[in-house]
Enzyme design. Structure first.
Site, PDB file in Angstrom:
ATOM      1  N   ASP A 102     -21.997  14.182  -7.673  1.00  0.00           N
ATOM      2  CA  ASP A 102     -21.304  14.101  -6.385  1.00  0.00           C
ATOM      3  C   ASP A 102     -19.869  13.648  -6.631  1.00  0.00           C
ATOM      4  O   ASP A 102     -19.023  14.463  -7.009  1.00  0.00           O
ATOM      5  CB  ASP A 102     -22.087  13.160  -5.465  1.00  0.00           C
ATOM      6  CG  ASP A 102     -21.502  13.075  -4.080  1.00  0.00           C
ATOM      7  OD1 ASP A 102     -20.715  13.950  -3.713  1.00  0.00           O
ATOM      8  OD2 ASP A 102     -21.845  12.131  -3.338  1.00  0.00           O
ATOM      9  N   LYS A 130     -22.376  19.188  -6.403  1.00  0.00           N
ATOM     10  CA  LYS A 130     -21.665  19.426  -5.141  1.00  0.00           C
ATOM     11  C   LYS A 130     -20.296  20.007  -5.440  1.00  0.00           C
ATOM     12  O   LYS A 130     -19.569  19.498  -6.294  1.00  0.00           O
ATOM     13  CB  LYS A 130     -21.499  18.122  -4.358  1.00  0.00           C
ATOM     14  CG  LYS A 130     -22.773  17.668  -3.680  1.00  0.00           C
ATOM     15  CD  LYS A 130     -22.525  16.510  -2.731  1.00  0.00           C
ATOM     16  CE  LYS A 130     -23.853  15.924  -2.289  1.00  0.00           C
ATOM     17  NZ  LYS A 130     -23.704  14.688  -1.517  1.00  0.00           N
TER      18      LYS A 130
HETATM   19  P1  IMP Z   1     -21.835  10.021  -7.682  1.00  0.00           P
HETATM   20  O1  IMP Z   1     -21.576   8.772  -8.484  1.00  0.00           O
HETATM   21  O2  IMP Z   1     -21.080  10.007  -6.381  1.00  0.00           O
HETATM   22  O3  IMP Z   1     -21.636  11.311  -8.447  1.00  0.00           O
HETATM   23  O4  IMP Z   1     -23.300   9.935  -7.175  1.00  0.00           O
HETATM   24  C1  IMP Z   1     -24.373  10.215  -7.934  1.00  0.00           C
HETATM   25  C2  IMP Z   1     -25.605   9.544  -7.391  1.00  0.00           C
HETATM   26  O5  IMP Z   1     -25.544   9.326  -5.970  1.00  0.00           O
HETATM   27  C3  IMP Z   1     -26.765  10.445  -7.653  1.00  0.00           C
HETATM   28  O6  IMP Z   1     -27.396  10.088  -8.852  1.00  0.00           O
HETATM   29  C4  IMP Z   1     -27.629  10.237  -6.431  1.00  0.00           C
HETATM   30  O7  IMP Z   1     -28.557   9.213  -6.693  1.00  0.00           O
HETATM   31  C5  IMP Z   1     -26.701   9.800  -5.329  1.00  0.00           C
HETATM   32  N1  IMP Z   1     -26.349  10.933  -4.439  1.00  0.00           N
HETATM   33  C6  IMP Z   1     -25.216  11.666  -4.428  1.00  0.00           C
HETATM   34  N2  IMP Z   1     -25.247  12.620  -3.492  1.00  0.00           N
HETATM   35  C7  IMP Z   1     -26.451  12.502  -2.886  1.00  0.00           C
HETATM   36  C8  IMP Z   1     -27.085  13.232  -1.825  1.00  0.00           C
HETATM   37  O8  IMP Z   1     -26.589  14.220  -1.252  1.00  0.00           O
HETATM   38  N3  IMP Z   1     -28.342  12.804  -1.487  1.00  0.00           N
HETATM   39  C9  IMP Z   1     -28.958  11.747  -2.076  1.00  0.00           C
HETATM   40  N4  IMP Z   1     -28.397  11.041  -3.072  1.00  0.00           N
HETATM   41  C10 IMP Z   1     -27.152  11.424  -3.470  1.00  0.00           C
END
Ligand code: IMP
Ligand code: MG
Length: 191
Positions: A102, A130
């Site tokens: 994400d 994403k």
């Molecule tokens: P990042 O650090 O923003 O890339 O987030 C990664 C983590 O956030 C992932 O391992 C997920 O656990 C959580 N996450 C990110 N997007 C989503 C979503 O759309 N639904 C549920 N969990 C999410």
């Protein structure tokens, strides 16, 4: 539980067909190397089980535990590690497995951590990526599906720790998210 979904993005059967392809690709590329998989908990538990049983290599599996959402639907920007679970990856070829890429902050933090511990190579495999501008410059070598920038649940992914056991991946109804936030606010007010 399915009633709480606005729509399904990927049914279980679609996910498993894609995992066959990903597993074949990983198997081919790590055929002559000793592979260590580092799975990011809790979100990747279902992905890990289904993907790894499709890879016929004598790989090692370790898990790391991190959190960055803390109950919301957007990253707090702060990635916290469970220090007890940091694996010994010195000299190993590491494939990090996570449910979703994400903001990229989680993956960036884990890559740096494992790199600092002396991993020989580090690649990234995510079930979902994403399509958006990331807060950290990080990408994945292996991707199950590219999705739009919306909050999804199921197949390991949670909203407030629920829906991880849904066998498909979908988008929650707005009123379900609202109700979840309202309940969290009410619980906080009670404290
Ligand atoms: P990042 O650090 O923003 O890339 O987030 C990664 C983590 O956030 C992932 O391992 C997920 O656990 C959580 N996450 C990110 N997007 C989503 C979503 O759309 N639904 C549920 N969990 C999410
Ligand atoms: Mg999560």
């Amino acid at each position: 539980m399915l009633r709480d979904l606005d729509r399904v993005l990927y049914h279980e059967s679609t996910i498993l067909v894609r995992l066959d392809e990903l597993a074949a690709q990983i198997t081919k590329e790590y055929r002559d190397l000793e592979l260590t998989v580092v799975a990011v908990l809790n979100g990747s538990f279902m992905f890990m089980g289904d993907l790894l049983r499709r890879i016929p290599l004598p790989l090692r599996v370790d898990c790391v535990s991190v959190a960055s959402y803390h109950g919301g639907t957007e990253t707090t920007g702060k990635v916290t590690f469970d220090q007890l679970s940091i694996p010994d990856v010195k000299g190993r070829h590491v494939l990090i497995l996570d449910d979703i890429l994400d903001s990229g902050l989680t993956m960036d933090a884990i890559k740096h951590k494992l790199g600092g511990l002396g991993a020989k190579s580090i690649k990234v495999c995510v079930l979902l990526r994403k399509l958006k501008k990331r807060m950290a410059e990080v990408d994945a070598e292996y991707v199950g599906f590219d999705i739009g920038d919306e909050f999804v649940v199921g197949y390991g992914l949670d909203f407030q720790e629920k829906y991880r056991n849904l066998p498909c991946i979908g988008v929650l109804l707005p009123e379900v998210i609202e109700a979840g936030f309202a309940a969290a606010r009410a619980a906080k007010d009670k404290e």
